[in-house]
Design an enzyme around this catalytic site. Structure first.
Site, PDB file in Angstrom:
ATOM      1  CB  VAL A  21       0.300   0.222  -3.421  1.00 58.35           C
ATOM      2  CG1 VAL A  21       0.306  -0.415  -4.792  1.00 58.35           C
ATOM      3  CG2 VAL A  21       1.709   0.662  -3.036  1.00 58.35           C
ATOM      4  CE  LYS A  45      -6.773   0.693   5.474  1.00 58.72           C
ATOM      5  NZ  LYS A  45      -5.561   0.113   4.991  1.00 58.72           N
ATOM      6  CG  LEU A 164       2.983   4.652  -5.096  1.00 56.63           C
ATOM      7  CD1 LEU A 164       3.120   5.132  -3.666  1.00 56.63           C
ATOM      8  CD2 LEU A 164       1.525   4.551  -5.450  1.00 56.63           C
ATOM      9  NE  ARG A 165       8.847  10.167  -5.727  1.00 60.53           N
ATOM     10  CZ  ARG A 165       9.273  11.293  -6.310  1.00 60.53           C
ATOM     11  NH1 ARG A 165      10.427  11.801  -5.977  1.00 60.53           N
ATOM     12  NH2 ARG A 165       8.528  11.925  -7.196  1.00 60.53           N
ATOM     13  CG  ASN A 237      12.362   0.355  -3.015  1.00 57.65           C
ATOM     14  OD1 ASN A 237      12.321   1.389  -3.680  1.00 57.65           O
ATOM     15  ND2 ASN A 237      11.305  -0.143  -2.413  1.00 57.65           N
ATOM     16  N   GLY A 282      21.121  12.905   6.452  1.00 58.34           N
ATOM     17  CA  GLY A 282      20.090  13.235   7.437  1.00 58.34           C
ATOM     18  C   GLY A 282      19.915  12.120   8.436  1.00 58.34           C
ATOM     19  CB  CYS A 289       9.410   0.731   0.535  1.00 62.23           C
ATOM     20  SG  CYS A 289       7.674   0.616   0.076  1.00 62.23           S
TER      21      CYS A 289
HETATM   22  N1  LIG Z   1       3.528   2.352   0.387  1.00 59.32           N
HETATM   23  C1  LIG Z   1       4.403   2.558  -0.586  1.00 59.32           C
HETATM   24  O1  LIG Z   1       4.947   3.642  -0.746  1.00 59.32           O
HETATM   25  C2  LIG Z   1       4.734   1.449  -1.550  1.00 59.32           C
HETATM   26  C3  LIG Z   1       5.400   1.757  -2.746  1.00 59.32           C
HETATM   27  C4  LIG Z   1       5.702   0.736  -3.632  1.00 59.32           C
HETATM   28  C5  LIG Z   1       5.365  -0.576  -3.318  1.00 59.32           C
HETATM   29  N2  LIG Z   1       4.732  -0.851  -2.140  1.00 59.32           N
HETATM   30  C6  LIG Z   1       4.365  -2.251  -1.865  1.00 59.32           C
HETATM   31  O2  LIG Z   1       2.980  -2.393  -2.132  1.00 59.32           O
HETATM   32  C7  LIG Z   1       2.390  -3.308  -1.200  1.00 59.32           C
HETATM   33  C8  LIG Z   1       1.260  -2.627  -0.452  1.00 59.32           C
HETATM   34  O3  LIG Z   1       1.803  -1.559   0.300  1.00 59.32           O
HETATM   35  P1  LIG Z   1       0.870  -0.464   1.008  1.00 59.32           P
HETATM   36  O4  LIG Z   1       1.783   0.551   1.583  1.00 59.32           O
HETATM   37  O5  LIG Z   1      -0.201  -0.045   0.087  1.00 59.32           O
HETATM   38  O6  LIG Z   1       0.237  -1.373   2.192  1.00 59.32           O
HETATM   39  P2  LIG Z   1      -0.922  -0.984   3.198  1.00 59.32           P
HETATM   40  O7  LIG Z   1      -0.620  -1.706   4.448  1.00 59.32           O
HETATM   41  O8  LIG Z   1      -1.125   0.494   3.218  1.00 59.32           O
HETATM   42  O9  LIG Z   1      -2.225  -1.617   2.538  1.00 59.32           O
HETATM   43  C9  LIG Z   1      -2.446  -2.980   2.413  1.00 59.32           C
HETATM   44  C10 LIG Z   1      -3.955  -3.218   2.425  1.00 59.32           C
HETATM   45  O10 LIG Z   1      -4.210  -4.582   2.131  1.00 59.32           O
HETATM   46  C11 LIG Z   1      -5.328  -4.992   2.911  1.00 59.32           C
HETATM   47  N3  LIG Z   1      -5.360  -6.462   2.974  1.00 59.32           N
HETATM   48  C12 LIG Z   1      -4.577  -7.294   3.700  1.00 59.32           C
HETATM   49  N4  LIG Z   1      -4.901  -8.567   3.468  1.00 59.32           N
HETATM   50  C13 LIG Z   1      -5.914  -8.558   2.551  1.00 59.32           C
HETATM   51  C14 LIG Z   1      -6.647  -9.570   1.890  1.00 59.32           C
HETATM   52  N5  LIG Z   1      -6.421 -10.863   2.108  1.00 59.32           N
HETATM   53  N6  LIG Z   1      -7.622  -9.186   1.037  1.00 59.32           N
HETATM   54  C15 LIG Z   1      -7.868  -7.875   0.799  1.00 59.32           C
HETATM   55  N7  LIG Z   1      -7.180  -6.866   1.384  1.00 59.32           N
HETATM   56  C16 LIG Z   1      -6.212  -7.213   2.249  1.00 59.32           C
HETATM   57  C17 LIG Z   1      -5.107  -4.315   4.235  1.00 59.32           C
HETATM   58  O11 LIG Z   1      -6.321  -4.254   4.993  1.00 59.32           O
HETATM   59  C18 LIG Z   1      -4.602  -2.935   3.774  1.00 59.32           C
HETATM   60  O12 LIG Z   1      -5.680  -2.033   3.604  1.00 59.32           O
HETATM   61  C19 LIG Z   1       3.531  -3.788  -0.311  1.00 59.32           C
HETATM   62  O13 LIG Z   1       4.050  -4.972  -0.827  1.00 59.32           O
HETATM   63  C20 LIG Z   1       4.544  -2.673  -0.431  1.00 59.32           C
HETATM   64  O14 LIG Z   1       5.852  -3.117  -0.212  1.00 59.32           O
HETATM   65  C21 LIG Z   1       4.396   0.132  -1.261  1.00 59.32           C
END
Ligand SMILES: NC(=O)c1ccc[n+]([C@@H]2O[C@H](COP(=O)([O-])OP(=O)(O)OC[C@H]3O[C@@H](n4cnc5c(N)ncnc54)[C@H](O)[C@@H]3O)[C@@H](O)[C@H]2O)c1
Length: 479
Positions: A21, A45, A164-165, A237, A282, A289
Site C-alpha cells: 500500500v 527495504k 487497491l488489489r 472487504n 474456486g 486482507c
Molecule cells: N496489501 C493490500 O492489498 C492492501 C489493500 C488495502 C489495504 N491494505 C491495508 O494496508 C495496510 C498495509 O498493508 P500492506 O500490504 O502494504 O503491508 P506490508 O506488510 O506489505 O507493509 C507494511 C510496511 O510497514 C513497515 N512498518 C512496520 N512498522 C513500521 C513503523 N513503525 N514505521 C515505519 N514502517 C513500518 C513494514 O516494514 C512494511 O514494510 C494494512 O492495514 C492492510 O490491511 C492492504
C-alpha cells in the site's frame, strides 16, 4: 527521465510503511507532482528502494517510480521525513492476532514516532492502514500525548482507506471507483482534496503502461466521519469475501444436483443488482486482507456483544473450500502417501508474490501431513516462499511443465495466465497419472486423455473423447 508534474502547488508528503500500500501511495502521489518521502523501519527495504529495486512484485510499479525522479525518496529516519511534511500517510501492516483482532502495535509505534516529530504547524495525519473503527480517535490521542507543544487544531487525523488489489494496484489507484475521506473536521479533508485533485479531476497524463480505461471519468468522492470511513473499508472487504463464499456454497450444491456454477453465476451475475464480479467459485479467498478483515469485523462485533452470523458462515465456507481441494484429489488418487502432487501457483492470486493466507499454503501443508511429495511452482513467489514457507516440505520446479513430469496429479491453485495457457493436452502426457484439479475453474472444455476436476462444474471427471473439443481458455480471468 522524470515525468513533468501536473500540479501548481505540490505538497510535501511522507508515507510511513513501504509495503504494497505504501509503495503504491508514494508512487501515485509523486507521479502527480507531489514531493514524497517513503519511510520504513526495515533498513533492507529502504536500501533496496534507494538502489532503485522493488522489494515486492507489482506489475508496472517500477516503471511509474522511475519517471518520478527526485520527487520520490526513501528514508528510515522519522526526523528527516515528518517535520517537513504537509500530509503524513500511515500505511503500516495490521496483521491478525490469533484471536482475529488486528495487531495494532505497528500502527501505535508509527503514530508515536510520527507524533514526536510533528512540527507544531498544521499537519494532516492520514490513516491508510485498515484499522478498527475508533482507531482514528486513538491516533489523535497518541498525537496529543506525544507531539511536542501539542495544541488542539494543529493536527488533523483523516481516514483514507485503501481499496487497491495487489496485481492491479496501479490501475486501481489511478482510476478508482471511489475515494473515501473520513474526518471529524473539514480542514484535514480539505487538504486531502487538494492533494488528490489530479486524481479527482483526472487531469494527469495517464502513464503509457496504465492507460485510462475508456469511459472512465472520475472517482466518486465519499466524504464521511472518521468512524464511517473505517467501517467502509471493513464492510467492503467483508461483502466481497461473502460473495466468493456464496459462489462456493452454491458451487458445492451444483456438483450434487448436476448444475454448472459457471452457468449459474453468469445467470445471476448479469442481474445488475447482483453483479458478476467476485462470484468465482474456486479454492476460496486468501491474501492479506479478506481473512484478516472479516475476522477483525467479527471480533469488533464480539467486543460489543454483537454476533455476526453471516460473516462467520462466510469464514467457515472458506475453510471448507480449502479442504475440498485435497478431498477432490483423494477422490481420484485415494491414499496420497508417496504420491507426487504438482502444485501450480503459491501466491494467493496471480500477478503478485504475496503469500499471506494463500490457499496453496494450506493445501501443501495438508499434502505434507498425508505423506504426498509436493512439487511446487510459482512464476514470481518462489523466492519469497523460500523465506516464508520454510516450515513446508516441497520441491521447487523450474517451470510449470517441469512440475508435471512424473506427477500423479496437478492442482492448479492460482490462475496465473501462463498456467491457463499451458498446452495441457500435451503436458498431461508427461504425468504418471493425468489427474488435473483445476481449483480456479480456468480450464475450459475437456481434457482428452486426462481427468479434469473442477469446482462446481458439470461433467466432473469425465475424460473426453480424443476427437472432442480441445481445451481452450476462459475469456475472463477471475478476481
Ligand atoms: N496489501 C493490500 O492489498 C492492501 C489493500 C488495502 C489495504 N491494505 C491495508 O494496508 C495496510 C498495509 O498493508 P500492506 O500490504 O502494504 O503491508 P506490508 O506488510 O506489505 O507493509 C507494511 C510496511 O510497514 C513497515 N512498518 C512496520 N512498522 C513500521 C513503523 N513503525 N514505521 C515505519 N514502517 C513500518 C513494514 O516494514 C512494511 O514494510 C494494512 O492495514 C492492510 O490491511 C492492504
Amino acid at each position: 527521465m522524470s515525468h513533468p508534474p501536473t500540479l501548481h502547488s505540490p505538497l510535501k508528503v511522507a508515507v510511513v510503511g513501504t509495503g504494497y500500500v505504501g509503495l503504491g501511495t508514494a508512487a501515485l502521489l509523486a507521479y502527480f507532482g507531489h514531493q514524497v518521502v517513503g519511510l520504513d523501519i526495515d533498513q533492507d527495504k529502504v536500501a533496496m528502494l534507494r538502489r532503485g529495486e522493488l522489494p515486492i512484485y507489482e506489475p508496472g510499479l517500477g516503471e511509474l517510480m522511475a519517471v518520478c525522479g527526485d520527487r520520490l525518496r526513501w528514508t528510515d529516519d522519522y526526523a528527516s521525513a515528518i517535520p517537513d511534511a504537509d500530509v503524513i500517510f500511515i500505511c503500516v501492516g495490521t496483521p491478525p492476532l490469533p484471536g482475529g483482532q488486528p495487531d495494532l502495535r505497528y500502527l501505535a509505534a508509527a503514530a508515536q514516532d510520527v507524533a514526536r516529530n510533528l512540527n507544531g504547524k498544521m499537519q494532516v495525519v492520514v490513516n491508510k492502514s485498515t484499522v478498527p473503527v475508533g482507531t482514528g480517535d486513538w491516533v489523535t490521542r497518541i498525537i496529543e500525548e506525544h507531539a511536542p507543544d501539542y495544541k488542539a487544531h494543529q493536527y488533523n487525523v483523516v481516514s483514507n482507506p485503501e481499496f487497491l488489489r495487489e496485481g492491479t494496484a496501479l490501475f486501481d489507484s489511478l482510476y478508482p471507483d471511489r475515494l473515501v475521506l473520513g474526518g471529524n473536521n473539514e480542514h484535514g479533508v480539505a487538504r486531502l482534496l487538494e492533494l488528490y485533485a489530479p486524481l479527482i479531476e483526472q487531469d494527469f497524463e495517464a502513464p503509457a503502461h496504465v492507460p485510462r480505461p475508456a469511459g472512465y471519468t472520475r472517482p466518486e468522492v465519499v466524504a464521511t466521519s472518521l468512524s464511517s470511513a473505517e467501517m467502509i473499508k471493513y464492510a467492503a472487504n467483508a461483502f466481497l469475501a461473502l460473495k466468493i463464499s456464496f459462489a462456493n456454497e452454491i458451487a458445492g450444491l451444483c456438483e450434487r444436483v448436476d448444475a454448472d456454477i459457471e452457468e449459474v453465476v453468469r445467470g445471476i451475475g448479469s442481474d445488475t443488482r447482483i453483479g458478476r464480479q467476485f462470484l468465482s467459485a474456486g479454492a476460496g479467498w486468501g491474501g492479506s486482507c479478506f481473512g484478516k478483515d472479516t475476522s477483525a469485523l467479527i471480533s469488533t462485533g464480539e467486543e460489543y456483544g454483537y454476533d455476526m452470523p453471516i460473516l462467520r458462515a462466510a469464514v467457515t465456507i472458506n475453510l471448507r473450500q480449502r479442504q475440498l481441494i485435497v478431498a477432490k484429489l483423494q477422490k481420484h488418487l485415494h491414499r496420497l502417501q508417496g504420491k507426487r502432487v504438482a502444485v501450480l501457483g503459491m501466491a494467493f492470486k496471480p500477478n503478485t508474490d504475496d503469500l499471506r493466507d494463500a490457499p496453496a499454503h494450506d493445501t501443501i501443508a495438508r499434502l505434507n501431513e498425508l505423506g504426498a511429495t509436493v512439487v511446487a511452482h510459482d512464476p514470481v513467489a518462489m523466492e519469497r516462499a523460500r523465506r516464508e514457507w520454510g516450515h513446508l516440505k516441497y520441491v521447487e520446479a523450474e517451470s510449470a511443465g517441469a512440475a508435471l513430469v512424473g506427477a500423479d496429479a496437478v492442482i492448479l491453485m492460482t490462475e496465473w495466465k501462463q498456467y491457463a495457457e499451458l498446452d495441457w493436452n500435451e503436458a498431461v502426457k508427461t504425468m504418471r497419472q493425468p489427474v488435473v484439479i483445476d481449483a480456479r475453474n480456468v480450464l475450459r472444455g475437456g481434457l482428452p486423455g486426462g481427468t479434469l476436476e473442477r469446482i462446481g462444474r458439470r461433467g466432473q471427471s469425465q475424460p473426453q473423447p480424443q476427437s472432442g473439443p480441445a481445451l481452450h481458455l476462459k475469456p475472463e480471468a477471475t478476481k
